[in-house]
Design a protein around this motif. Structure first.
Motif, PDB file in Angstrom:
ATOM      1  N   SER A   1      41.297  31.816  31.781  1.00 21.18           N
ATOM      2  CA  SER A   1      42.253  31.981  30.685  1.00 21.18           C
ATOM      3  C   SER A   1      41.830  31.214  29.428  1.00 21.18           C
ATOM      4  O   SER A   1      42.329  31.495  28.341  1.00 21.18           O
ATOM      5  CB  SER A   1      43.653  31.549  31.137  1.00 21.18           C
ATOM      6  OG  SER A   1      43.634  30.212  31.558  1.00 21.18           O
TER       7      SER A   1
ATOM      8  N   LEU B   1      46.252  47.815  38.103  1.00 23.62           N
ATOM      9  CA  LEU B   1      45.748  46.442  38.003  1.00 23.62           C
ATOM     10  C   LEU B   1      46.709  45.584  38.826  1.00 23.62           C
ATOM     11  O   LEU B   1      47.825  45.300  38.404  1.00 23.62           O
ATOM     12  CB  LEU B   1      45.701  45.985  36.546  1.00 23.62           C
ATOM     13  CG  LEU B   1      45.289  44.534  36.298  1.00 23.62           C
ATOM     14  CD1 LEU B   1      43.968  44.197  36.967  1.00 23.62           C
ATOM     15  CD2 LEU B   1      45.204  44.251  34.802  1.00 23.62           C
TER      16      LEU B   1
ATOM     17  N   GLY C   1      40.565  38.177  31.890  1.00 21.83           N
ATOM     18  CA  GLY C   1      40.613  39.204  32.937  1.00 21.83           C
ATOM     19  C   GLY C   1      40.372  40.611  32.416  1.00 21.83           C
ATOM     20  O   GLY C   1      40.766  41.595  33.047  1.00 21.83           O
TER      21      GLY C   1
ATOM     22  N   GLY D   1      39.423  43.750  34.513  1.00 19.71           N
ATOM     23  CA  GLY D   1      40.457  44.450  35.281  1.00 19.71           C
ATOM     24  C   GLY D   1      41.191  45.476  34.442  1.00 19.71           C
ATOM     25  O   GLY D   1      41.483  46.579  34.901  1.00 19.71           O
ATOM     26  N   GLU D   2      41.493  45.103  33.192  1.00 24.21           N
ATOM     27  CA  GLU D   2      42.173  46.053  32.289  1.00 24.21           C
ATOM     28  C   GLU D   2      41.306  47.289  32.056  1.00 24.21           C
ATOM     29  O   GLU D   2      41.786  48.424  32.073  1.00 24.21           O
ATOM     30  CB  GLU D   2      42.438  45.396  30.933  1.00 24.21           C
ATOM     31  CG  GLU D   2      42.949  43.992  31.023  1.00 24.21           C
ATOM     32  CD  GLU D   2      44.377  43.857  30.536  1.00 24.21           C
ATOM     33  OE1 GLU D   2      44.962  44.869  30.156  1.00 24.21           O
ATOM     34  OE2 GLU D   2      44.879  42.718  30.576  1.00 24.21           O
TER      35      GLU D   2
ATOM     36  N   THR E   1      35.207  38.653  35.534  1.00 26.69           N
ATOM     37  CA  THR E   1      35.081  39.200  34.181  1.00 26.69           C
ATOM     38  C   THR E   1      33.837  38.614  33.530  1.00 26.69           C
ATOM     39  O   THR E   1      33.551  37.424  33.664  1.00 26.69           O
ATOM     40  CB  THR E   1      36.322  38.847  33.337  1.00 26.69           C
ATOM     41  OG1 THR E   1      37.479  39.376  33.977  1.00 26.69           O
ATOM     42  CG2 THR E   1      36.212  39.418  31.936  1.00 26.69           C
TER      43      THR E   1
ATOM     44  N   LYS F   1      45.906  39.621  37.929  1.00 26.82           N
ATOM     45  CA  LYS F   1      44.887  38.845  37.208  1.00 26.82           C
ATOM     46  C   LYS F   1      44.968  37.430  37.718  1.00 26.82           C
ATOM     47  O   LYS F   1      46.062  36.836  37.714  1.00 26.82           O
ATOM     48  CB  LYS F   1      45.223  38.798  35.720  1.00 26.82           C
ATOM     49  CG  LYS F   1      44.649  39.857  34.881  1.00 26.82           C
ATOM     50  CD  LYS F   1      44.830  39.438  33.420  1.00 26.82           C
ATOM     51  CE  LYS F   1      44.772  40.644  32.538  1.00 26.82           C
ATOM     52  NZ  LYS F   1      44.842  40.282  31.118  1.00 26.82           N
TER      53      LYS F   1
ATOM     54  N   VAL G   1      41.503  41.100  39.449  1.00 30.31           N
ATOM     55  CA  VAL G   1      40.426  40.528  38.627  1.00 30.31           C
ATOM     56  C   VAL G   1      40.591  39.026  38.502  1.00 30.31           C
ATOM     57  O   VAL G   1      41.707  38.523  38.385  1.00 30.31           O
ATOM     58  CB  VAL G   1      40.396  41.206  37.234  1.00 30.31           C
ATOM     59  CG1 VAL G   1      41.632  40.867  36.409  1.00 30.31           C
ATOM     60  CG2 VAL G   1      39.128  40.836  36.469  1.00 30.31           C
ATOM     61  N   SER G   2      39.469  38.338  38.527  1.00 29.03           N
ATOM     62  CA  SER G   2      39.445  36.914  38.196  1.00 29.03           C
ATOM     63  C   SER G   2      38.829  36.741  36.815  1.00 29.03           C
ATOM     64  O   SER G   2      37.863  37.428  36.461  1.00 29.03           O
ATOM     65  CB  SER G   2      38.610  36.150  39.227  1.00 29.03           C
ATOM     66  OG  SER G   2      38.422  34.820  38.797  1.00 29.03           O
TER      67      SER G   2
END
Ligand SMILES: Cc1cc2nc3c(=O)[nH]c(=O)nc-3n(C[C@H](O)[C@H](O)[C@H](O)COP(=O)(O)O)c2cc1C
Length: 119
Positions: free
Chosen positions: A71, A93, A79, A82-83, A41, A96, A67-68
């Protein structure tokens, strides 16, 4: 096929935990078979530019995205790439992952890959 983008090595590390043929995204890459996309991301929850360019050329074979992210960026953008990919390209998806993720993450991704990409 597992297709991935990695800037600082976390996604590359994730890919080494998975069993399956893989290829790193480069400009002009064209695929002719189903693939699972794994990306990092960027920005504030953004799709990396080279991943966006790749998807414009290859969307029809994309079966899902993992997705990486980090946080520490906060849950609104964790992430986020990915969304956005899942929403834009209407694909699942799959997972995450925080940075390099954990064994449980690899197992979920591997199962998806076997059943929905390869299978
Ligand atoms: C400039 C920059 C912006 C980032 N923005 C986000 C973000 O908005 N959300 C997130 O979850 N992670 C964000 N990250 C963290 C990366 O997505 C995360 O470290 C990822 O594991 C990097 O994967 P890679 O080592 O394969 O490049 C950012 C990292 C950088 C360097």
């Amino acid at each position: 096929m597992i297709v991935y983008a990695s800037r600082t090595g976390n996604v590359r590390s994730i890919v080494t935990k998975l069993d399956g043929e893989s290829i790193e995204i480069y400009d002009g890459l064209l695929l002719t078979e189903p693939f699972l996309l794994i990306t990092y991301t960027d920005g504030l929850g953004d799709i990396p530019a080279k991943v966006a360019r790749f998807l414009e050329q290859n969307r029809e074979y994309c079966k899902g995205v993992a997705v990486s992210g980090n946080s520490n960026f906060g849950h609104h953008v964790f992430g986020g790439a990915g969304e956005k990919i899942a929403e834009t390209y209407q694909v699942p998806l799959v997972r995450k992952l925080d940075l390099r993720g954990y064994q449980a993450d690899y197992e979920v991704i591997q199962t998806f890959y076997e059943t929905r990409v390869k299978g």
